[in-house]
Design a protein around this motif. Structure first.
Motif, PDB file in Angstrom:
ATOM      1  N   VAL A   1      45.786 -80.179 -23.007  1.00 32.92           N
ATOM      2  CA  VAL A   1      46.902 -80.437 -23.923  1.00 32.92           C
ATOM      3  C   VAL A   1      48.201 -79.941 -23.308  1.00 32.92           C
ATOM      4  O   VAL A   1      49.241 -80.615 -23.369  1.00 32.92           O
ATOM      5  CB  VAL A   1      46.634 -79.782 -25.301  1.00 32.92           C
ATOM      6  N   ALA A   2      48.158 -78.772 -22.684  1.00 35.10           N
ATOM      7  CA  ALA A   2      49.360 -78.226 -22.052  1.00 35.10           C
ATOM      8  C   ALA A   2      49.816 -79.130 -20.908  1.00 35.10           C
ATOM      9  O   ALA A   2      51.008 -79.365 -20.726  1.00 35.10           O
ATOM     10  CB  ALA A   2      49.104 -76.814 -21.549  1.00 35.10           C
ATOM     11  N   LEU A   3      48.874 -79.663 -20.150  1.00 36.88           N
ATOM     12  CA  LEU A   3      49.209 -80.547 -19.038  1.00 36.88           C
ATOM     13  C   LEU A   3      49.848 -81.845 -19.543  1.00 36.88           C
ATOM     14  O   LEU A   3      50.861 -82.295 -19.016  1.00 36.88           O
ATOM     15  CB  LEU A   3      47.959 -80.854 -18.219  1.00 36.88           C
ATOM     16  N   VAL A   4      49.271 -82.411 -20.593  1.00 43.87           N
ATOM     17  CA  VAL A   4      49.832 -83.643 -21.164  1.00 43.87           C
ATOM     18  C   VAL A   4      51.229 -83.380 -21.713  1.00 43.87           C
ATOM     19  O   VAL A   4      52.152 -84.180 -21.519  1.00 43.87           O
ATOM     20  CB  VAL A   4      48.894 -84.198 -22.259  1.00 43.87           C
ATOM     21  N   ALA A   5      51.416 -82.254 -22.389  1.00 51.12           N
ATOM     22  CA  ALA A   5      52.727 -81.918 -22.937  1.00 51.12           C
ATOM     23  C   ALA A   5      53.755 -81.741 -21.819  1.00 51.12           C
ATOM     24  O   ALA A   5      54.893 -82.196 -21.921  1.00 51.12           O
ATOM     25  CB  ALA A   5      52.633 -80.652 -23.781  1.00 51.12           C
ATOM     26  N   THR A   6      53.347 -81.090 -20.741  1.00 58.19           N
ATOM     27  CA  THR A   6      54.245 -80.878 -19.607  1.00 58.19           C
ATOM     28  C   THR A   6      54.632 -82.204 -18.969  1.00 58.19           C
ATOM     29  O   THR A   6      55.804 -82.432 -18.648  1.00 58.19           O
ATOM     30  CB  THR A   6      53.586 -79.963 -18.557  1.00 58.19           C
ATOM     31  N   LEU A   7      53.667 -83.086 -18.780  1.00 61.72           N
ATOM     32  CA  LEU A   7      53.967 -84.394 -18.204  1.00 61.72           C
ATOM     33  C   LEU A   7      54.876 -85.198 -19.133  1.00 61.72           C
ATOM     34  O   LEU A   7      55.759 -85.921 -18.683  1.00 61.72           O
ATOM     35  CB  LEU A   7      52.675 -85.160 -17.924  1.00 61.72           C
ATOM     36  N   GLY A   8      54.657 -85.067 -20.424  1.00 60.22           N
ATOM     37  CA  GLY A   8      55.511 -85.750 -21.392  1.00 60.22           C
ATOM     38  C   GLY A   8      56.942 -85.257 -21.314  1.00 60.22           C
ATOM     39  O   GLY A   8      57.885 -86.042 -21.349  1.00 60.22           O
TER      40      GLY A   8
ATOM     41  N   MET B   1      25.747 -68.964 -27.079  1.00 61.49           N
ATOM     42  CA  MET B   1      26.352 -70.208 -27.459  1.00 61.49           C
ATOM     43  C   MET B   1      27.875 -70.090 -27.435  1.00 61.49           C
ATOM     44  O   MET B   1      28.549 -71.026 -27.061  1.00 61.49           O
ATOM     45  CB  MET B   1      25.850 -70.581 -28.841  1.00 61.49           C
ATOM     46  N   PHE B   2      28.397 -68.963 -27.820  1.00 62.82           N
ATOM     47  CA  PHE B   2      29.828 -68.733 -27.808  1.00 62.82           C
ATOM     48  C   PHE B   2      30.377 -68.802 -26.385  1.00 62.82           C
ATOM     49  O   PHE B   2      31.471 -69.282 -26.164  1.00 62.82           O
ATOM     50  CB  PHE B   2      30.126 -67.375 -28.468  1.00 62.82           C
ATOM     51  N   LEU B   3      29.594 -68.351 -25.412  1.00 68.74           N
ATOM     52  CA  LEU B   3      30.039 -68.339 -24.040  1.00 68.74           C
ATOM     53  C   LEU B   3      30.177 -69.754 -23.469  1.00 68.74           C
ATOM     54  O   LEU B   3      31.014 -70.000 -22.621  1.00 68.74           O
ATOM     55  CB  LEU B   3      29.068 -67.528 -23.185  1.00 68.74           C
ATOM     56  N   THR B   4      29.405 -70.705 -23.916  1.00 70.76           N
ATOM     57  CA  THR B   4      29.485 -72.066 -23.385  1.00 70.76           C
ATOM     58  C   THR B   4      30.636 -72.841 -24.022  1.00 70.76           C
ATOM     59  O   THR B   4      31.168 -73.756 -23.425  1.00 70.76           O
ATOM     60  CB  THR B   4      28.172 -72.820 -23.635  1.00 70.76           C
ATOM     61  N   LYS B   5      31.048 -72.478 -25.243  1.00 73.26           N
ATOM     62  CA  LYS B   5      32.143 -73.187 -25.899  1.00 73.26           C
ATOM     63  C   LYS B   5      33.509 -72.687 -25.435  1.00 73.26           C
ATOM     64  O   LYS B   5      34.479 -73.420 -25.500  1.00 73.26           O
ATOM     65  CB  LYS B   5      32.036 -73.039 -27.413  1.00 73.26           C
ATOM     66  N   GLN B   6      33.569 -71.470 -24.971  1.00 78.39           N
ATOM     67  CA  GLN B   6      34.857 -70.925 -24.559  1.00 78.39           C
ATOM     68  C   GLN B   6      35.458 -71.688 -23.373  1.00 78.39           C
ATOM     69  O   GLN B   6      36.631 -72.038 -23.423  1.00 78.39           O
ATOM     70  CB  GLN B   6      34.715 -69.441 -24.230  1.00 78.39           C
ATOM     71  N   PRO B   7      34.732 -71.986 -22.316  1.00 74.42           N
ATOM     72  CA  PRO B   7      35.326 -72.762 -21.227  1.00 74.42           C
ATOM     73  C   PRO B   7      35.775 -74.160 -21.685  1.00 74.42           C
ATOM     74  O   PRO B   7      36.795 -74.676 -21.227  1.00 74.42           O
ATOM     75  CB  PRO B   7      34.220 -72.867 -20.188  1.00 74.42           C
TER      76      PRO B   7
ATOM     77  N   THR C   1      36.896 -74.921 -24.690  1.00 74.65           N
ATOM     78  CA  THR C   1      38.141 -74.712 -25.437  1.00 74.65           C
ATOM     79  C   THR C   1      39.302 -74.460 -24.486  1.00 74.65           C
ATOM     80  O   THR C   1      40.399 -75.005 -24.674  1.00 74.65           O
ATOM     81  CB  THR C   1      37.978 -73.517 -26.399  1.00 74.65           C
ATOM     82  N   ILE C   2      39.069 -73.668 -23.476  1.00 73.21           N
ATOM     83  CA  ILE C   2      40.125 -73.397 -22.489  1.00 73.21           C
ATOM     84  C   ILE C   2      40.503 -74.685 -21.764  1.00 73.21           C
ATOM     85  O   ILE C   2      41.686 -74.972 -21.540  1.00 73.21           O
ATOM     86  CB  ILE C   2      39.665 -72.308 -21.487  1.00 73.21           C
ATOM     87  N   ALA C   3      39.512 -75.498 -21.420  1.00 77.68           N
ATOM     88  CA  ALA C   3      39.788 -76.762 -20.731  1.00 77.68           C
ATOM     89  C   ALA C   3      40.603 -77.688 -21.636  1.00 77.68           C
ATOM     90  O   ALA C   3      41.546 -78.347 -21.163  1.00 77.68           O
ATOM     91  CB  ALA C   3      38.485 -77.424 -20.325  1.00 77.68           C
ATOM     92  N   ARG C   4      40.255 -77.732 -22.904  1.00 87.27           N
ATOM     93  CA  ARG C   4      41.020 -78.564 -23.840  1.00 87.27           C
ATOM     94  C   ARG C   4      42.461 -78.069 -23.956  1.00 87.27           C
ATOM     95  O   ARG C   4      43.410 -78.851 -23.953  1.00 87.27           O
ATOM     96  CB  ARG C   4      40.365 -78.557 -25.217  1.00 87.27           C
TER      97      ARG C   4
END
Length: 89
Positions: free
Chosen positions: A16-23, A1-7, A9-12
């Motif tokens: 967030v980093a992409l939105v911050a960069t565009l901002g 179950m931990f293995l499916t949540k990690q991708p 979390t990374i995608a989130r």
């Protein structure tokens, strides 16, 4: 179950980093616009100061001309009040 949540979390995190960069990229655009506006304001300020100096110079010249007219006015009144001279001959 931990293995499916990690991708997820990374995608989130990447999202967030992409939105911050565009901002931040949008802020750079505004910085350019502000710089352009500030440059125009500086140019206008220079023109206003130049016009104010010209107006002050014209005002001083007008005051000097008025003083000369006031001085001449006294002389003109003296000449007008003087008795009429008889012509020679």
């Amino acid at each position: 179950m931990f293995l499916t949540k990690q991708p997820l979390t990374i995608a989130r995190t990447l999202g967030v980093a992409l939105v911050a960069t565009l901002g931040l990229a949008g802020c750079a655009t505004y910085d350019d616009e502000f710089a352009t506006i500030n440059s125009r304001l500086d140019q206008l300020d220079t023109r206003v100061q130049s016009a104010a100096q010209s107006a002050e110079s014209a005002n001083q010249s007008a005051q000097q001309a008025n003083q000369r007219l006031d001085q001449l006015e006294g002389r003109v009144q003296q000449l007008e009040a003087a008795p009429a001279r008889k012509p020679r001959g």
